[in-house]
Structure formats: structure tokens, C-alpha cells
Write an enzyme that holds these catalytic residues in place. Sequence first.
Site, PDB file in Angstrom:
ATOM      1  N   ALA A  67       0.857  -1.187   0.000  1.00 50.40           N
ATOM      2  CA  ALA A  67       0.000   0.000   0.000  1.00 50.40           C
ATOM      3  C   ALA A  67       0.892   1.235   0.000  1.00 50.40           C
ATOM      4  O   ALA A  67       2.028   1.192   0.478  1.00 50.40           O
ATOM      5  CB  ALA A  67      -0.866  -0.007   1.257  1.00 50.40           C
ATOM      6  N   GLY A 113       0.699  -5.211   0.487  1.00 50.76           N
ATOM      7  CA  GLY A 113      -0.326  -5.287  -0.557  1.00 50.76           C
ATOM      8  C   GLY A 113       0.205  -5.915  -1.842  1.00 50.76           C
ATOM      9  O   GLY A 113      -0.564  -6.472  -2.620  1.00 50.76           O
ATOM     10  N   GLU A 116      -0.239  -9.485  -1.253  1.00 51.49           N
ATOM     11  CA  GLU A 116      -1.688  -9.748  -1.321  1.00 51.49           C
ATOM     12  C   GLU A 116      -2.181  -9.753  -2.761  1.00 51.49           C
ATOM     13  O   GLU A 116      -3.020 -10.582  -3.143  1.00 51.49           O
ATOM     14  CB  GLU A 116      -2.456  -8.686  -0.535  1.00 51.49           C
ATOM     15  CG  GLU A 116      -2.231  -8.769   0.967  1.00 51.49           C
ATOM     16  CD  GLU A 116      -2.929  -7.643   1.717  1.00 51.49           C
ATOM     17  OE1 GLU A 116      -3.384  -7.889   2.837  1.00 51.49           O
ATOM     18  OE2 GLU A 116      -3.023  -6.516   1.186  1.00 51.49           O
ATOM     19  N   GLU A 136       3.595  -5.555   7.572  1.00 50.50           N
ATOM     20  CA  GLU A 136       2.755  -4.512   8.176  1.00 50.50           C
ATOM     21  C   GLU A 136       2.958  -4.379   9.680  1.00 50.50           C
ATOM     22  O   GLU A 136       2.807  -3.292  10.241  1.00 50.50           O
ATOM     23  CB  GLU A 136       1.273  -4.791   7.881  1.00 50.50           C
ATOM     24  CG  GLU A 136       0.869  -4.610   6.426  1.00 50.50           C
ATOM     25  CD  GLU A 136       1.034  -5.861   5.568  1.00 50.50           C
ATOM     26  OE1 GLU A 136       1.738  -6.801   6.004  1.00 50.50           O
ATOM     27  OE2 GLU A 136       0.450  -5.895   4.475  1.00 50.50           O
TER      28      GLU A 136
END
Length: 262
Positions: A67, A113, A116, A136
Site C-alpha cells: 500500500a 499489498g 496480497e 505490516e
Amino acid sequence: MSEPAPELLVEREGPVLTLRINRPAKRNALNANVLRGLREACDAARRDASLRVVIVTGGEQVFAAGADIGEFAAAPGVANAYRSSEERARTWDALALLPQPTIAAVAGYALGGGCELAMACDLRLAADTAIFGQPEIKLGLIPGAGGTQRLPRLVGLARAKELVFFGEPIDAQEAYRIGLVNRVVPADRLLAEARAWAERLAALPPVALALAKRAIDAGASAPLPAALDLEQMAFAALFGTADEQEGVAAFLERRPPRFTGG
Ligand code: COA
């Protein structure tokens, strides 16, 4: 003055669409613009019957560094965080729910991310330079768009907890060993291998591939009896396709099948 390069490059080659994240200066961090581009490409892909396979890739050094942490700082607070993780989750779902098979071709970092996003694809090809991780926890966070859910479904609860709790990255060989990636290939072969897989998939019957994908993915989160029912119904439905008739006829006539997508 020349236009800046798009942050998501969309390249179509025959039946194969390649989506390439292109923010090298920010290590391909997944900002709102890249997410929007991915969703728009998925919306178009879903409606395009001539499109058979989607490849998601990044650069040689970075697949995606997660992210966009800059956006976290620019829009602080719970409501903004919820909106941004919902946007990432919706984007990964758009990919995961495509009828076409999807391949993540990962070189370099696939963190947060980025990991992911790779996990939202059906198949993962890793360059030997690939590094995966869910870091994270080091930001005081947890994965917010599938990392605590898709990761354990791929690698099991214990290894997923180890990756999420410690936040330490793993290399391509370790990712292969634990089942996070399907294959590891030399970095200079990554895109060629991804295209070779895509071409093989493009020659297979698309409705059967789409139903195999749905049966596996939807079945994985359903109780076994319901999942088996889903499989049987999908199996039976395929007898209504021209490709099933062609596949069976070709077998009986001892010739290679020519699938048309019907
Ligand atoms: N979001 C926003 N910007 C990011 C970013 C992210 N996830 N990851 C890297 N960047 C930016 C850096 O801020 C830096 O920008 P600047 O040049 O304007 O200062 C630039 O990309 C280069 O980053 P840098 O850390 O210097 O690159 P590196 O090659 O030394 O290291 C990484 C690469 C991927 C290991 C490192 O950038 C990193 O750990 N990124 C964060 C990964 C992460 O925690 N992801 C989960 C997010 S929830």
C-alpha cells in the site's frame, strides 16, 4: 513536455492481457491511481470473450512494495484507513473473480499489498530474485486486504502466522517450499515463462477453466457437501458447451482438440 508514463501499463497481445505496475520511483507502491487502473482493466477483461489470460507483473526490482504509505500519512484516521483497505480488497477481488485465469509474474519485492495482490492471482511465477513478505506489523499494523486470509489458505496457519507476526521477508525458494508460489524461474526468463503459461492456458477451453476456477475458489470456503455439489453442477453444465463436444470427439478420433470457446 512529454506526458509522464502511466503508472499502470496495459498491454494486449492476442488473447493475453498484461498489467504492469509502473511506479519504480515509489517501488510500485499501490496508490489509488494504480488500484483504479487495475479495477478498470478487470472490468473490461470480464466483458471480453476473446481475452483468455491476464498476467499481473511489475518491474525487475520490485513487483509492488505494498500500500502507498504516503497516502496513509496524507489521509489519517480510521475512516480513511477503512476506505483504503476496502479499495484494495475490492481491487484484489476484481482480479480473483475474473473468469479468466490470472498469473502473477513476480520479480523483486512483493511486500504487504504487493504480496496480497500476487495471492489474489490464480498462479504465481517467481523470479529467483523475488522477495515476499507481509511486513505490516513493523508499521504497527496487520495486513488489511487478504494477507491474514489468503496467505493461510495457501501456506497453512502456522507459516502464515510466522510471516505475519514477525513481518520478515522470505526469498523465492522459501516461497516455493511453503507453497506460496507455483514455480521459481531465472529472472531473465520470468516474462517468457509467464507468457508460455498464458499461451498454454489460452489454448484450453475457457468455460471449463472458468468453472474450474470457481469450483476451487468458491468451494474452498464452503462446507464440503456444498462444495462437492457445486463441482457436480459445474461438471454437468460443461456438457452444454461446444468445447466439451470437441474435446470428447477429438479424443475418440485420436486427434488434438481445437477449442473455440463455445
Ligand atoms: N509506500 C509509499 N512509498 C514507498 C513504499 C510504500 N509502500 N515503499 C517504498 N516507497 C518509496 C520510498 O518512500 C522512497 O520514496 P522517496 O525516494 O520519495 O523517499 C522510494 O519509494 C524508494 O524507497 P526505498 O526504501 O529508498 O527503496 P529501497 O530499494 O531501499 O527499498 C523496499 C525497497 C521495498 C524494501 C522498501 O522501500 C520498503 O520496505 N518499503 C515498504 C514496504 C512495506 O512496509 N509495505 C507494506 C505497506 S502497508
